[in-house]
Design an enzyme around this catalytic site. Structure first.
Site, PDB file in Angstrom:
ATOM      1  N   ARG A 125     -25.722 -35.166 104.659  1.00 35.66           N
ATOM      2  CA  ARG A 125     -25.381 -36.446 105.294  1.00 35.66           C
ATOM      3  C   ARG A 125     -24.231 -36.289 106.274  1.00 35.66           C
ATOM      4  O   ARG A 125     -24.080 -37.088 107.196  1.00 35.66           O
ATOM      5  CB  ARG A 125     -25.083 -37.511 104.232  1.00 35.66           C
ATOM      6  CG  ARG A 125     -26.329 -37.938 103.481  1.00 35.66           C
ATOM      7  CD  ARG A 125     -26.011 -38.946 102.408  1.00 35.66           C
ATOM      8  NE  ARG A 125     -25.115 -38.439 101.417  1.00 35.66           N
ATOM      9  CZ  ARG A 125     -25.474 -37.681 100.375  1.00 35.66           C
ATOM     10  NH1 ARG A 125     -26.743 -37.372 100.210  1.00 35.66           N
ATOM     11  NH2 ARG A 125     -24.575 -37.249  99.524  1.00 35.66           N
ATOM     12  N   GLU A 173     -18.109 -28.619  88.315  1.00 35.60           N
ATOM     13  CA  GLU A 173     -17.765 -28.955  86.928  1.00 35.60           C
ATOM     14  C   GLU A 173     -18.345 -27.892  85.974  1.00 35.60           C
ATOM     15  O   GLU A 173     -17.671 -27.406  85.075  1.00 35.60           O
ATOM     16  CB  GLU A 173     -18.320 -30.341  86.607  1.00 35.60           C
ATOM     17  CG  GLU A 173     -17.645 -30.982  85.425  1.00 35.60           C
ATOM     18  CD  GLU A 173     -18.163 -32.400  85.204  1.00 35.60           C
ATOM     19  OE1 GLU A 173     -18.851 -32.947  86.091  1.00 35.60           O
ATOM     20  OE2 GLU A 173     -17.876 -32.930  84.124  1.00 35.60           O
TER      21      GLU A 173
HETATM   22  P1  AMP Z   1     -16.802 -33.699  96.407  1.00 35.82           P
HETATM   23  O1  AMP Z   1     -16.923 -32.216  96.636  1.00 35.82           O
HETATM   24  O2  AMP Z   1     -16.679 -34.078  94.973  1.00 35.82           O
HETATM   25  O3  AMP Z   1     -15.704 -34.314  97.274  1.00 35.82           O
HETATM   26  O4  AMP Z   1     -18.178 -34.341  96.833  1.00 35.82           O
HETATM   27  C1  AMP Z   1     -18.433 -34.565  98.148  1.00 35.82           C
HETATM   28  C2  AMP Z   1     -19.903 -34.433  98.483  1.00 35.82           C
HETATM   29  O5  AMP Z   1     -20.736 -35.051  97.516  1.00 35.82           O
HETATM   30  C3  AMP Z   1     -20.144 -35.108  99.808  1.00 35.82           C
HETATM   31  O6  AMP Z   1     -20.897 -34.226 100.607  1.00 35.82           O
HETATM   32  C4  AMP Z   1     -20.891 -36.376  99.460  1.00 35.82           C
HETATM   33  O7  AMP Z   1     -21.987 -36.528 100.320  1.00 35.82           O
HETATM   34  C5  AMP Z   1     -21.346 -36.227  98.028  1.00 35.82           C
HETATM   35  N1  AMP Z   1     -20.937 -37.355  97.155  1.00 35.82           N
HETATM   36  C6  AMP Z   1     -20.057 -37.291  96.139  1.00 35.82           C
HETATM   37  N2  AMP Z   1     -19.952 -38.458  95.509  1.00 35.82           N
HETATM   38  C7  AMP Z   1     -20.772 -39.322  96.162  1.00 35.82           C
HETATM   39  C8  AMP Z   1     -21.098 -40.717  95.997  1.00 35.82           C
HETATM   40  N3  AMP Z   1     -20.569 -41.476  95.012  1.00 35.82           N
HETATM   41  N4  AMP Z   1     -21.974 -41.269  96.858  1.00 35.82           N
HETATM   42  C9  AMP Z   1     -22.520 -40.527  97.836  1.00 35.82           C
HETATM   43  N5  AMP Z   1     -22.269 -39.209  98.041  1.00 35.82           N
HETATM   44  C10 AMP Z   1     -21.399 -38.612  97.215  1.00 35.82           C
END
Ligand code: AMP
Length: 178
Positions: free
Chosen positions: A65, A102
């Protein structure tokens, strides 16, 4: 229209989908935003705006995305667009970074010749959650000798405190969820 009204329109264009992709996750769906060209354009302009004076030469966007937002942000800043992808998707010589999840690890790849020393890089993604993905992308960019000017996200899930993992970096996000 005031900036507050524009932001309200952008908030309204994000759909919450409970329990996707697994129970307990409230997924922030950006596809309604993509259906409204005026609101989408405003979001892209506001994501690019803080970095207009940063001499950005490359916008690095994160699969998948992130591509939808990274491409128009790159055009707005007149910078080159670089995709960062999951392993096995990019065809030419690649750099790679592994990062902890995780449970287990994941990896990201970027074409070796896409970024080099002398580049000023802005990293773009749709959502900042725990910050692990963004942190890994930054590591990959730095491994290529480029200077990171910052990150711009459409959405920050503030309660997950991903920003803390990106300490010392410039982090901008349009929409915040506490
Ligand atoms: P993180 O590495 O935990 O910051 O996760 C970021 C990635 O996961 C991004 O590329 C987001 O597109 C996706 N992501 C994580 N949580 C969500 C959420 N609640 N809704 C949509 N996309 C999410």
């Amino acid at each position: 229209m005031t900036e507050t009204t524009v932001l309200q329109d952008i908030y309204r264009a994000i759909r919450d989908v409970p329990d996707f992709p697994k129970p307990g996750i409230l997924f922030k769906d950006i596809t309604p935003l993509l259906l409204s060209p005026g609101v989408f354009r405003s979001a892209v302009e506001l994501m690019a705006a803080p970095f207009r004076e940063s001499r950005v030469t490359r916008v690095v966007s994160i699969e998948s995305r992130g591509f939808l937002l990274g491409a128009p942000v790159a055009l707005a800043l007149e910078a080159g667009l670089v995709p960062i992808r999951k392993p096995g998707k990019l065809p030419a010589a690649r750099g790679r970074v592994e990062y902890a999840l995780e449970y287990g690890t994941d990896a990201l790849e970027m074409h070796q010749d896409a970024v080099s020393s002398g580049d000023h890089v802005l990293i773009v993604d749709d959502v900042l959650a725990t910050g692990g993905t963004a942190q890994a992308a930054a590591k990959l960019v730095r491994a290529h000798g480029a200077q990171l000017v910052g990150f711009t996200f459409l959405i920050e899930l503030d309660f997950l405190r991903g920003r803390e993992r990106l300490a010392n970096e410039r982090v901008e996000a349009l929409l915040h969820y506490a």
